[in-house]
Write a protein that holds these residues in place. Structure first.
Motif, PDB file in Angstrom:
ATOM      1  N   LYS A  11     -22.801 -12.831  -2.451  1.00 15.79           N
ATOM      2  CA  LYS A  11     -21.571 -12.436  -2.072  1.00 15.79           C
ATOM      3  C   LYS A  11     -20.803 -11.782  -3.327  1.00 15.79           C
ATOM      4  N   THR A  33     -15.337 -13.843  -1.137  1.00 19.04           N
ATOM      5  CA  THR A  33     -15.383 -14.341   0.278  1.00 19.04           C
ATOM      6  C   THR A  33     -14.990 -15.903   0.240  1.00 19.04           C
ATOM      7  N   ALA A  34     -14.794 -16.245   1.257  1.00 18.68           N
ATOM      8  CA  ALA A  34     -14.352 -17.687   1.125  1.00 18.68           C
ATOM      9  C   ALA A  34     -14.832 -18.467   2.644  1.00 18.68           C
ATOM     10  N   PHE A  35     -14.715 -19.701   2.776  1.00 15.06           N
ATOM     11  CA  PHE A  35     -15.050 -20.582   3.989  1.00 15.06           C
ATOM     12  C   PHE A  35     -16.406 -19.937   4.419  1.00 15.06           C
ATOM     13  N   ASP A  36     -17.347 -19.997   3.759  1.00 17.79           N
ATOM     14  CA  ASP A  36     -18.733 -19.742   4.109  1.00 17.79           C
ATOM     15  C   ASP A  36     -18.773 -18.414   4.799  1.00 17.79           C
ATOM     16  N   GLY A  37     -18.016 -17.726   3.947  1.00 19.35           N
ATOM     17  CA  GLY A  37     -18.298 -15.965   4.234  1.00 19.35           C
ATOM     18  C   GLY A  37     -17.202 -15.660   5.443  1.00 19.35           C
ATOM     19  N   LYS A 213      -9.720 -19.020  -7.567  1.00 14.64           N
ATOM     20  CA  LYS A 213      -9.893 -18.312  -6.467  1.00 14.64           C
ATOM     21  C   LYS A 213      -9.144 -18.937  -5.367  1.00 14.64           C
ATOM     22  N   ARG A 217      -8.376 -18.130  -1.301  1.00 16.31           N
ATOM     23  CA  ARG A 217      -8.612 -18.731  -0.191  1.00 16.31           C
ATOM     24  C   ARG A 217      -7.500 -19.163   0.569  1.00 16.31           C
TER      25      ARG A 217
HETATM   26  N1  ASP Z   1     -17.880 -18.214  -2.060  1.00 18.96           N
HETATM   27  C1  ASP Z   1     -18.024 -19.218  -0.797  1.00 18.96           C
HETATM   28  C2  ASP Z   1     -18.111 -18.318   0.739  1.00 18.96           C
HETATM   29  O1  ASP Z   1     -17.839 -17.190   0.785  1.00 18.96           O
HETATM   30  C3  ASP Z   1     -16.973 -20.292  -0.545  1.00 18.96           C
HETATM   31  C4  ASP Z   1     -15.981 -20.204  -1.537  1.00 18.96           C
HETATM   32  O2  ASP Z   1     -15.813 -20.082  -2.590  1.00 18.96           O
HETATM   33  O3  ASP Z   1     -14.839 -20.731  -1.121  1.00 18.96           O
HETATM   34  O4  ASP Z   1     -18.552 -18.962   1.530  1.00 18.96           O
END
Ligand code: ASP
Ligand code: TMP
Length: 236
Positions: A11, A33-37, A213, A217
């Motif tokens: 990612k 990305t966040a929340f599992d992409g 981050k 998020r």
């Molecule tokens: N990098 C992770 C994702 O994309 C989660 C995160 O860092 O919040 O799911």
């Protein structure tokens, strides 16, 4: 040292072979990305910041006796690393309640924990990286009990080193995620992946402002500025 065949894209990073079989080239991306992409975006300049911050912190940790995969920087957004067999585990260390710990245990964000909390997560996209305990690790054969103990001990030592270093730069280390591997050449435990504002929660010591981050998020704005501020406080 020549950049070789493209191996893998995650990612936040791309990995390439090099002309040296024991070494890989890591390219840090601006993709976030966040929340599992499920949430996707770009943080302009993030790749360069995370590459330099990770290199800086890996070198600091090495100076304190923590073996890492870091070899050297290769320009703005690339670093050379030692090849390792990476465990399918994420080791999280927490000093202050936030994020999923606050949610899971109903603890107010910002509550100072009486002692650091170590958690292990199973790196498995299909299962959404679940929290797992030592018995689960054994059932899944992800690491031996000795390896789990060694990762835990090393993670707590990394925490001590980083807390002290960051507090001198007016940053509170709330929590962070580490990954470990076994080096291909010597078979020893190595810290791998990255240590950056993507993988740590970093709060300004005086104002509590989030410099990581979570700004992305949680749509807090000022994302690029926060990453630049961490780079400035660490490297100047
Ligand atoms: N990098 C992770 C994702 O994309 C989660 C995160 O860092 O919040 O799911
Ligand atoms: P959490 O509170 O969401 O479990 O996150 C704990 C720490 O781990 C936080 O510093 C962010 C980091 N982290 C990652 O580096 N990658 C991830 O996929 C997740 C979920 C958290």
């Amino acid at each position: 040292m020549q950049k070789g065949e493209f191996l893998y894209e995650g990612k936040a990073k791309k990995i390439f072979r090099t002309s040296e079989p024991g070494l890989l080239l890591v390219e840090y991306k601006d993709d976030a990305t966040a929340f599992d992409g499920r949430k996707k975006g770009t943080i302009v300049g993030k790749g360069a910041v995370n590459n330099q911050v990770s290199a800086h912190l890996f070198q600091l940790l090495e100076q304190h006796g923590i073996p890492t995969h870091f070899v050297e920087l290769r320009g703005d957004r690339e670093m050379l690393v030692r090849r390792a067999r990476v465990f399918a585990l994420e080791v999280v260390v927490r000093n202050i309640a936030a994020g999923s710990l606050s949610k899971r245990l109903g603890l107010a964000e910002g509550l100072v924990l009486p002692a650091p909390v170590v958690e292990t997560y199973y790196k498995n996209d299909a299962l959404h990286d679940p929290l797992i305990n030592d018995d689960h690790i054994r059932v899944l054969n992800l690491a031996t009990p000795d390896e789990v103990q060694a990762m835990r001990t090393m993670a707590l030592r990394v925490n001590e080193i980083l807390v002290a270093y960051l507090s001198n730069r007016k940053i509170r280390l709330v929590d962070f995620k580490l990954e470990f591997g076994i080096s291909q050449d010597e078979g020893r435990l190595l810290l791998v992946d990255e240590v950056s504002p993507d993988t740590c929660r970093l709060w300004d010591q005086d104002t509590g402002e989030k410099l990581d981050k979570d700004r992305f998020r949680r749509d807090l704005g000022g994302v690029e500025e926060a990453y630049a501020e961490i780079l400035r406080r660490l490297i100047g």
